[in-house]
Design a protein around this motif. Structure first.
Motif, PDB file in Angstrom:
ATOM      1  N   LYS A 108       0.994  -1.026  -0.233  1.00 51.69           N
ATOM      2  CA  LYS A 108       0.083  -0.058  -0.062  1.00 51.69           C
ATOM      3  C   LYS A 108       0.606   1.671   0.127  1.00 51.69           C
ATOM      4  CE  LYS A 108      -4.368  -0.960   0.108  1.00 51.69           C
ATOM      5  NZ  LYS A 108      -4.868  -1.812   1.546  1.00 51.69           N
ATOM      6  N   LYS A 167       3.506   1.980  -1.929  1.00 47.36           N
ATOM      7  CA  LYS A 167       3.988   1.889  -2.985  1.00 47.36           C
ATOM      8  C   LYS A 167       2.653   2.813  -3.169  1.00 47.36           C
ATOM      9  CE  LYS A 167       5.780   0.267  -7.357  1.00 47.36           C
ATOM     10  NZ  LYS A 167       6.231   1.539  -8.037  1.00 47.36           N
ATOM     11  N   LEU A 168       1.571   2.909  -3.305  1.00 47.75           N
ATOM     12  CA  LEU A 168       0.225   2.747  -3.739  1.00 47.75           C
ATOM     13  C   LEU A 168       0.450   4.571  -3.864  1.00 47.75           C
ATOM     14  CD1 LEU A 168      -2.371   0.182  -3.799  1.00 47.75           C
ATOM     15  CD2 LEU A 168      -0.621   0.822  -6.020  1.00 47.75           C
ATOM     16  N   ASP A 187       2.945   6.502  -5.281  1.00 53.04           N
ATOM     17  CA  ASP A 187       2.698   6.950  -6.447  1.00 53.04           C
ATOM     18  C   ASP A 187       2.021   7.681  -6.833  1.00 53.04           C
ATOM     19  OD1 ASP A 187       4.885   5.292  -7.478  1.00 53.04           O
ATOM     20  OD2 ASP A 187       3.745   3.443  -7.833  1.00 53.04           O
ATOM     21  N   GLY A 188       0.856   7.843  -5.649  1.00 51.10           N
ATOM     22  CA  GLY A 188      -0.894   8.990  -5.969  1.00 51.10           C
ATOM     23  C   GLY A 188      -1.127   7.883  -6.397  1.00 51.10           C
ATOM     24  N   LYS A 189      -1.147   6.572  -6.367  1.00 48.91           N
ATOM     25  CA  LYS A 189      -2.485   5.933  -7.209  1.00 48.91           C
ATOM     26  C   LYS A 189      -3.771   5.546  -6.140  1.00 48.91           C
ATOM     27  CE  LYS A 189      -0.053   3.782 -10.469  1.00 48.91           C
ATOM     28  NZ  LYS A 189       0.622   2.547 -10.355  1.00 48.91           N
ATOM     29  N   ILE A 190      -3.034   6.111  -4.429  1.00 51.42           N
ATOM     30  CA  ILE A 190      -4.557   5.723  -3.480  1.00 51.42           C
ATOM     31  C   ILE A 190      -4.197   6.604  -2.880  1.00 51.42           C
ATOM     32  CG2 ILE A 190      -5.102   3.246  -4.121  1.00 51.42           C
ATOM     33  CD1 ILE A 190      -3.453   2.742  -1.078  1.00 51.42           C
ATOM     34  N   GLU A 191      -4.756   7.913  -2.829  1.00 48.33           N
ATOM     35  CA  GLU A 191      -4.790   8.373  -0.770  1.00 48.33           C
ATOM     36  C   GLU A 191      -4.388   7.937   0.601  1.00 48.33           C
ATOM     37  OE1 GLU A 191      -6.872  13.205  -0.474  1.00 48.33           O
ATOM     38  OE2 GLU A 191      -6.744  11.853  -2.616  1.00 48.33           O
ATOM     39  N   ARG A 192      -3.401   8.595   0.589  1.00 47.44           N
ATOM     40  CA  ARG A 192      -3.626   7.948   2.448  1.00 47.44           C
ATOM     41  C   ARG A 192      -5.082   8.453   3.612  1.00 47.44           C
ATOM     42  NH1 ARG A 192      -2.694  11.169   5.981  1.00 47.44           N
ATOM     43  NH2 ARG A 192      -1.597  12.970   5.563  1.00 47.44           N
ATOM     44  N   ARG A 248       8.552  11.594  -1.491  1.00 51.43           N
ATOM     45  CA  ARG A 248       8.523  11.503  -3.116  1.00 51.43           C
ATOM     46  C   ARG A 248       9.402  11.859  -3.742  1.00 51.43           C
ATOM     47  NH1 ARG A 248       2.464  12.342  -1.756  1.00 51.43           N
ATOM     48  NH2 ARG A 248       2.026  10.968  -1.916  1.00 51.43           N
TER      49      ARG A 248
END
Ligand code: TPP
Ligand code: SF4
Ligand code: SF4
Ligand code: SF4
Ligand code: MG
Lengths: 301, 90
Positions: free
Chosen positions: A245, A247-248, A251-256, A297
């Protein structure tokens, strides 16, 4: 890798002194599975030295040496040298210490062992407090958390041990979490296969120390990662690779998720919600986590 | 087991080194084998190693030492384990 691929062998024997819901034994079982019986463990003063249980019995079916609070890495260096002289380099030397024994009092011995290129794995199970002595703050305790020595909440932010470790330019380091056993297993396996100093830190939510229900240890670990309060990554050949998670999130693929989703279940942060919401400090915590991820980042993406 | 003749304090591996920790329990995990899908989450997360993994990957609970934390019930996604207060059913 699935859970069923993890070995059946258990070197942690049931009926120890650990609290119900203990993250340390949860992590230790995985570490034992990854390394197997051919290991020697060096344990300084910490909960684990109690969990071992009382002489003449022990709950660990692994050769274990106890040593002073500050000396885990120094002790491991000695054991490693002794085994090397005997031609027993097939045995993995593991120092297993708490965050107090790592971030604070043990940091010079650890830094020395890393600098001397000692062939061992240093594992820190990070429950963010000195739990063995009754919940005092450590360098790993987060901002605003209650401990018996920070009764209104800690006034400093935790230090980034992972980045201090990286400054030693060792062959392998990783951050893991008790909620992700397959990931932890893979990281320990990899560390075992590499020669030289290795460092693995495991996020270990502690029910009595953080004041949450003992059935929630895994959930608290998952939320630590999903809120970005903790990151899963590997550092290898000078390169940092985030995984799972984390990594996601990187990468901005999911928001924390909001930090609040994690801390509202922990009694150590109760004063931020009761009698009324401490908006200022909650915002400070959230902004601090954002700042950490901005740096991640900038450095690692 | 091999005993070592050295002049230092040595402890030897023993199951139940702190006694029968099953009597610490306030809540007891009750497993419904018919619901179990053999995912082994309870086995891998049990902090006490008291979820027994059988040869066919079904599970059982070692009540002699289970401390009743409830993690196995919490991580089971099909609710095959529920926690019951000790003495409730007797
Ligand atoms: C030199 C020294 N100072 C203080 C202590 C008391 N002491 C024992 S364990 C401990 C805290 C350990 O904290 P940590 O390393 O985080 O492990 P945990 O108890 O959280 O598992 C302290 C302060 C000691 N044993 N030796
Ligand atoms: S205080 Fe926390 S880390 Fe220590 S034995 Fe209890 S649950 Fe484990
Ligand atoms: S977690 Fe639930 S479904 Fe999975 S093995 Fe355990 S009891 Fe069965
Ligand atoms: S209640 Fe806790 S100790 Fe008992 S089997 Fe479940 S996870 Fe293990
Ligand atoms: Mg600690």
């Amino acid at each position: 890798m699935a859970i069923k691929d993890l070995p059946r062998e258990e070197c942690y024997l049931p009926g120890s002194a650990a609290c119900p819901g203990c993250p340390a034994t949860m992590a230790m079982r995985i570490v034992f599975k990854a390394i197997g019986k051919k290991m020697v463990m060096i344990v300084p003063a910490c909960c684990t030295a109690v969990i071992e249980s009382i002489h003449p019995k022990t709950s660990f079916n692994i050769p274990t040496m106890n040593i002073a609070f500050e000396a885990a890495a120094a002790g491991a260096s000695g054991v490693e040298a002794g085994l090397r002289k005997q031609g027993r380099e097939d045995i993995t030397v593991v120092a297993w210490a708490g965050d107090g024994g790592t971030y604070d009092i043990g940091i010079q011995a650890l830094s020395g062992a890393l600098e001397r290129n000692t062939n061992f794995i240093y594992i820190c199970y990070n429950n963010q407090i000195y739990s063995n002595t009754g919940i005092q703050r450590s360098g790993a305790t987060p901002y605003a958390a209650w401990t018996t020595t920070t009764v209104r909440g800690k006034t400093e932010f935790r230090k980034e041990m992972g980045e201090i470790i990286q400054a030693h330019h060792i062959p392998y380091a990783a951050q893991a979490c008790v909620a992700y056993p397959e990931d932890l297993y893979k990281k320990v396996k990899k560390a075992k296969s590499i020669k030289g100093p290795k460092y693995i830190e495991i996020m270990a939510p502690c029910p009595p120390g953080w004041r949450f229900g003992m059935e929630k240890t895994v959930e608290m670990g998952t939320m630590a990662v999903e809120t970005g309060a903790w990151a899963l990554y590997e550092y290898e050949n000078e390169k940092v690779t985030f995984n799972g998670k984390s990594k996601l999130i990187l990468d901005g693929k999911i928001e924390r998720k909001s930090i609040e989703d994690w801390i509202k279940y922990q009694g150590r942060f109760r004063h931020l919600f009761i009698p009324k919401k401490d908006v200022k400090r909650l915002k400070e915590i959230e902004e601090h986590v954002d700042k950490i991820w901005e740096r991640y980042r900038a450095c690692y993406l | 087991m091999k005993k070592y003749d050295v002049r230092t304090t040595i402890s030897y591996p023993t199951k139940g080194a702190m006694g029968k920790t099953g009597n610490w329990r306030v809540f007891t995990p009750i497993l419904d084998k018919k619901k179990c899908v053999k995912c082994l989450r309870c086995w891998i997360y049990c902090p006490e190693a008291t979820v027994i993994r059988n040869k066919d990957d079904t599970v059982d609970i070692d009540y002699e030492y289970c401390k009743g934390c409830g993690i196995c019930a919490d991580v089971c996604k099909v609710k095959a384990i529920v926690m019951e207060r000790v003495g409730e059913k007797e």
